[in-house]
Design a protein around this motif. Sequence first.
Motif: not given
Length: 215
Positions: A6-22, A44-53
């Motif tokens: 579920s989407m709720e279960q997916a969100m449990s994999k993320i937390q504040d200050s996570s490094v996320i590739m999108i 909050k305080d996420l680091t995002v790695i992606a081609n653009d914003t």
Amino acid sequence: MSKVISMEQAMSKIQDSSVIMIGGFLAVGTPERLIDAVVSKGYKDLTVIANDTGFPDRGIGKLVVNHQVKKAIVSHVGTNPETGRQMNANELEVELSPQGTLIERIRSGGAGLGGVLTPTGVGTVVAEGKPTITIDGRVFLLEKPLRANVALVKAHKADTDGNLVFRMSTRNFNPQIATAADVVIAEVEKIVPVGELAPDEVMVPGIFINNIVQA
């Protein structure tokens, strides 16, 4: 076991200050529903790695506008004026990496390599503080690999084992990003039983994918 959650279960994999590739390119092939859920959760305080914003109202831009991103590692920010505004106001750290270099850094992270040697950026501000190596008289920058805590990717179709199929240009950065994170979550439009996808159809093997959510 099925990797569909579920989407709720997916969100449990993320937390504040996570490094996320999108995944995605100007919001094409970007997992919009997953991003909306991250916005809703207020991480909050996420680091995002992606081609653009993305754009202010689409894709990764929603996270920027909501002030959830602390640092963005991207190839450009020109389509999202809010990213530029926050960068100039010292509200957001932006690390710009040439597009080809960025994807090779991600590929290196996924392959367990020590980085990539590239001539791109030699003699420019891109080279500041980075090691250089001379090979056969030519100078190369050593660009370090990139990995993330969580990768969010978008696919057209998947089986319950996580084998992914992309549609046209939505493929873009997604296959490389799917290899370079501790947890990879795919948002997919269509989920089919194992055995329904032909082997030649699979673009990312399910071994890289931890979980699937329905788009």
